[in-house]
Design a protein around this motif. Sequence first.
Motif, PDB file in Angstrom:
ATOM      1  N   ASN A   1       0.823  -1.202   0.000  1.00 53.66           N
ATOM      2  CA  ASN A   1       0.000   0.000   0.000  1.00 53.66           C
ATOM      3  C   ASN A   1       0.862   1.259   0.000  1.00 53.66           C
ATOM      4  O   ASN A   1       1.986   1.245   0.521  1.00 53.66           O
ATOM      5  CB  ASN A   1      -0.899   0.017   1.243  1.00 53.66           C
ATOM      6  N   PRO A   2       0.342   2.346  -0.563  1.00 52.03           N
ATOM      7  CA  PRO A   2       1.105   3.597  -0.540  1.00 52.03           C
ATOM      8  C   PRO A   2       1.429   4.021   0.890  1.00 52.03           C
ATOM      9  O   PRO A   2       0.559   4.025   1.761  1.00 52.03           O
ATOM     10  CB  PRO A   2       0.160   4.600  -1.221  1.00 52.03           C
ATOM     11  N   ASN A   3       2.677   4.342   1.132  1.00 51.31           N
ATOM     12  CA  ASN A   3       3.122   4.782   2.455  1.00 51.31           C
ATOM     13  C   ASN A   3       4.450   5.512   2.312  1.00 51.31           C
ATOM     14  O   ASN A   3       5.504   4.879   2.235  1.00 51.31           O
ATOM     15  CB  ASN A   3       3.273   3.589   3.403  1.00 51.31           C
ATOM     16  N   PRO A   4       4.429   6.843   2.287  1.00 52.83           N
ATOM     17  CA  PRO A   4       5.686   7.577   2.143  1.00 52.83           C
ATOM     18  C   PRO A   4       6.648   7.353   3.298  1.00 52.83           C
ATOM     19  O   PRO A   4       7.865   7.524   3.133  1.00 52.83           O
ATOM     20  CB  PRO A   4       5.238   9.043   2.071  1.00 52.83           C
ATOM     21  N   LEU A   5       6.143   6.963   4.469  1.00 52.87           N
ATOM     22  CA  LEU A   5       7.014   6.718   5.618  1.00 52.87           C
ATOM     23  C   LEU A   5       7.825   5.446   5.422  1.00 52.87           C
ATOM     24  O   LEU A   5       8.841   5.244   6.092  1.00 52.87           O
ATOM     25  CB  LEU A   5       6.184   6.626   6.898  1.00 52.87           C
ATOM     26  N   ARG A   6       7.378   4.599   4.530  1.00 50.01           N
ATOM     27  CA  ARG A   6       8.166   3.439   4.118  1.00 50.01           C
ATOM     28  C   ARG A   6       8.990   3.765   2.879  1.00 50.01           C
ATOM     29  O   ARG A   6      10.202   3.567   2.850  1.00 50.01           O
ATOM     30  CB  ARG A   6       7.247   2.255   3.818  1.00 50.01           C
ATOM     31  N   SER A   7       8.327   4.276   1.860  1.00 44.92           N
ATOM     32  CA  SER A   7       8.983   4.396   0.559  1.00 44.92           C
ATOM     33  C   SER A   7      10.125   5.410   0.563  1.00 44.92           C
ATOM     34  O   SER A   7      11.131   5.207  -0.124  1.00 44.92           O
ATOM     35  CB  SER A   7       7.956   4.745  -0.523  1.00 44.92           C
ATOM     36  N   LEU A   8      10.008   6.486   1.331  1.00 48.25           N
ATOM     37  CA  LEU A   8      11.089   7.466   1.371  1.00 48.25           C
ATOM     38  C   LEU A   8      12.366   6.890   1.975  1.00 48.25           C
ATOM     39  O   LEU A   8      13.457   7.372   1.703  1.00 48.25           O
ATOM     40  CB  LEU A   8      10.658   8.709   2.160  1.00 48.25           C
ATOM     41  N   VAL A   9      12.214   5.850   2.787  1.00 48.07           N
ATOM     42  CA  VAL A   9      13.376   5.220   3.419  1.00 48.07           C
ATOM     43  C   VAL A   9      13.915   4.068   2.584  1.00 48.07           C
ATOM     44  O   VAL A   9      15.131   3.957   2.368  1.00 48.07           O
ATOM     45  CB  VAL A   9      13.017   4.736   4.838  1.00 48.07           C
ATOM     46  N   VAL A  10      13.021   3.200   2.090  1.00 45.97           N
ATOM     47  CA  VAL A  10      13.506   1.966   1.458  1.00 45.97           C
ATOM     48  C   VAL A  10      13.691   2.070  -0.047  1.00 45.97           C
ATOM     49  O   VAL A  10      14.536   1.360  -0.613  1.00 45.97           O
ATOM     50  CB  VAL A  10      12.585   0.765   1.785  1.00 45.97           C
ATOM     51  N   ASP A  11      12.931   2.908  -0.711  1.00 46.51           N
ATOM     52  CA  ASP A  11      13.016   2.941  -2.177  1.00 46.51           C
ATOM     53  C   ASP A  11      14.414   3.261  -2.701  1.00 46.51           C
ATOM     54  O   ASP A  11      14.804   2.733  -3.764  1.00 46.51           O
ATOM     55  CB  ASP A  11      11.994   3.931  -2.752  1.00 46.51           C
ATOM     56  N   PRO A  12      15.203   4.107  -2.012  1.00 49.06           N
ATOM     57  CA  PRO A  12      16.551   4.358  -2.527  1.00 49.06           C
ATOM     58  C   PRO A  12      17.470   3.143  -2.487  1.00 49.06           C
ATOM     59  O   PRO A  12      18.488   3.113  -3.192  1.00 49.06           O
ATOM     60  CB  PRO A  12      17.074   5.469  -1.599  1.00 49.06           C
ATOM     61  N   VAL A  13      17.135   2.117  -1.672  1.00 47.56           N
ATOM     62  CA  VAL A  13      18.070   0.997  -1.513  1.00 47.56           C
ATOM     63  C   VAL A  13      17.472  -0.371  -1.835  1.00 47.56           C
ATOM     64  O   VAL A  13      18.211  -1.356  -1.917  1.00 47.56           O
ATOM     65  CB  VAL A  13      18.658   0.963  -0.082  1.00 47.56           C
ATOM     66  N   LEU A  14      16.145  -0.468  -2.017  1.00 50.02           N
ATOM     67  CA  LEU A  14      15.526  -1.764  -2.289  1.00 50.02           C
ATOM     68  C   LEU A  14      14.744  -1.724  -3.593  1.00 50.02           C
ATOM     69  O   LEU A  14      14.014  -0.774  -3.851  1.00 50.02           O
ATOM     70  CB  LEU A  14      14.568  -2.178  -1.161  1.00 50.02           C
ATOM     71  N   ARG A  15      14.885  -2.782  -4.368  1.00 51.63           N
ATOM     72  CA  ARG A  15      14.075  -2.959  -5.570  1.00 51.63           C
ATOM     73  C   ARG A  15      13.713  -4.436  -5.685  1.00 51.63           C
ATOM     74  O   ARG A  15      14.581  -5.296  -5.597  1.00 51.63           O
ATOM     75  CB  ARG A  15      14.826  -2.497  -6.818  1.00 51.63           C
ATOM     76  N   VAL A  16      12.428  -4.710  -5.881  1.00 48.80           N
ATOM     77  CA  VAL A  16      11.967  -6.089  -6.003  1.00 48.80           C
ATOM     78  C   VAL A  16      12.165  -6.552  -7.450  1.00 48.80           C
ATOM     79  O   VAL A  16      11.716  -5.891  -8.394  1.00 48.80           O
ATOM     80  CB  VAL A  16      10.485  -6.218  -5.611  1.00 48.80           C
ATOM     81  N   THR A  17      12.832  -7.682  -7.610  1.00 47.93           N
ATOM     82  CA  THR A  17      13.070  -8.259  -8.931  1.00 47.93           C
ATOM     83  C   THR A  17      12.732  -9.741  -8.879  1.00 47.93           C
ATOM     84  O   THR A  17      13.360 -10.492  -8.123  1.00 47.93           O
ATOM     85  CB  THR A  17      14.538  -8.072  -9.354  1.00 47.93           C
ATOM     86  N   GLU A  18      11.711 -10.137  -9.651  1.00 44.56           N
ATOM     87  CA  GLU A  18      11.287 -11.540  -9.690  1.00 44.56           C
ATOM     88  C   GLU A  18      11.090 -12.105  -8.289  1.00 44.56           C
ATOM     89  O   GLU A  18      11.534 -13.202  -7.959  1.00 44.56           O
ATOM     90  CB  GLU A  18      12.302 -12.381 -10.462  1.00 44.56           C
ATOM     91  N   GLY A  19      10.414 -11.311  -7.438  1.00 47.25           N
ATOM     92  CA  GLY A  19      10.046 -11.789  -6.110  1.00 47.25           C
ATOM     93  C   GLY A  19      11.163 -11.783  -5.090  1.00 47.25           C
ATOM     94  O   GLY A  19      11.028 -12.407  -4.030  1.00 47.25           O
ATOM     95  N   ARG A  20      12.251 -11.081  -5.354  1.00 46.45           N
ATOM     96  CA  ARG A  20      13.376 -11.020  -4.422  1.00 46.45           C
ATOM     97  C   ARG A  20      13.927  -9.607  -4.337  1.00 46.45           C
ATOM     98  O   ARG A  20      13.739  -8.805  -5.256  1.00 46.45           O
ATOM     99  CB  ARG A  20      14.504 -11.975  -4.862  1.00 46.45           C
TER     100      ARG A  20
END
Length: 381
Positions: free
Chosen positions: A332-351
Amino acid sequence: MTDPIIRAEAFVCRAPIAVPVVNAFGAMAERVAVFLRLTDAAGHSGWGEIWSNFPTLGAEHRARLFDAFIAPRLLGRSIADPASFWAESDRALHLWGLQAGEPGAFAAALAGADLALHDLGARRAGLPLWRWFGGTEGGPVPVYASGLNPDAQALAQIEQARAAGHRAFKIKIGFGEQRDLATLRPVFASLRAGEQVMVDINQGWELRTAARMVRVLDEFPLAWIEEPLAADRPAWEWAQVAAASAAPLAAGENLRGTREFHQALAQCHLEVVQPDCCKWGGASAILPVARAILASGRRYCPHFLGGGIGQLASLHLLAAIRGAGVLEMDANPNPLRSLVVDPVLRVTEGRVALPEGPGLGTVPDLAALDRYVVLRTRRDA
């Protein structure tokens, strides 16, 4: 000599969302998080998170519990062993929690502090957190998209999660047989090869309903059925539901204490066990529990549905323990998560690949989060 902690801060963040996140007992109309930062005399900082999803109005209270009861125990101390500090503080705060009638709030506040201490220790050592926890394998970690709403939203959210790289999805049910089946049938008709679905009832059924509904759900090849009963229901009820279900049962986010987890393992009704490191135990108590889960032949699948610090901490814990577990990632949309993790995590084929930096692998951007901060506490040594 480890540098003493000279500052303890809490940041309460609130972010409005357009579509509430619903479950069998209510809904979240906003996203909240309580982030912690501990700073030592050498200028190193470690980050933690206090669980504060339900009720969201309790976030400020938990931040103040940390500020009043835990921060004073940290300041001026050189803490090289977070596990010893957690055990000492857990004993000291036990009576406070009982007297206040809310041991869970005290436990969550201490859990957040423990995570910050571990992050601080890993950063001092120049190690990624998973290796600080004793992990030896740095490969990608399997994940699943969580928090998917019922009805037509489920199908739409699965399509979005699939596009974002997910291959497993967990849907909220427990809204009545007709509605639950109407949610799940189109979802399973839409699945692609290799994809999986779990369902989460959020403790929403009593025994008779649960025993009947798990048989109804035999229609679907579910990866697991989560919390079909309240966490405090007796073992014989859980055993009865487990015997009726073709799918494995999962639970653990609402267990609190090493004894409760070991009792659940001994009772053998759970195949998937899901402690939440921000809700109880931090890393210090969860690591031995997670090892016991693997030793019992079960799957350790950390529960998490909050801000970005707890998401990263859960990732590192699973990376350190491994086994056949998968990491819960809120879709679900959540800037309190995405602002922290999006710079370092990307999901690729379920991992997801593990962050490469020390500690959690990133430092939260307080400037980006500032618009969401509604309360900040600070104590200095």
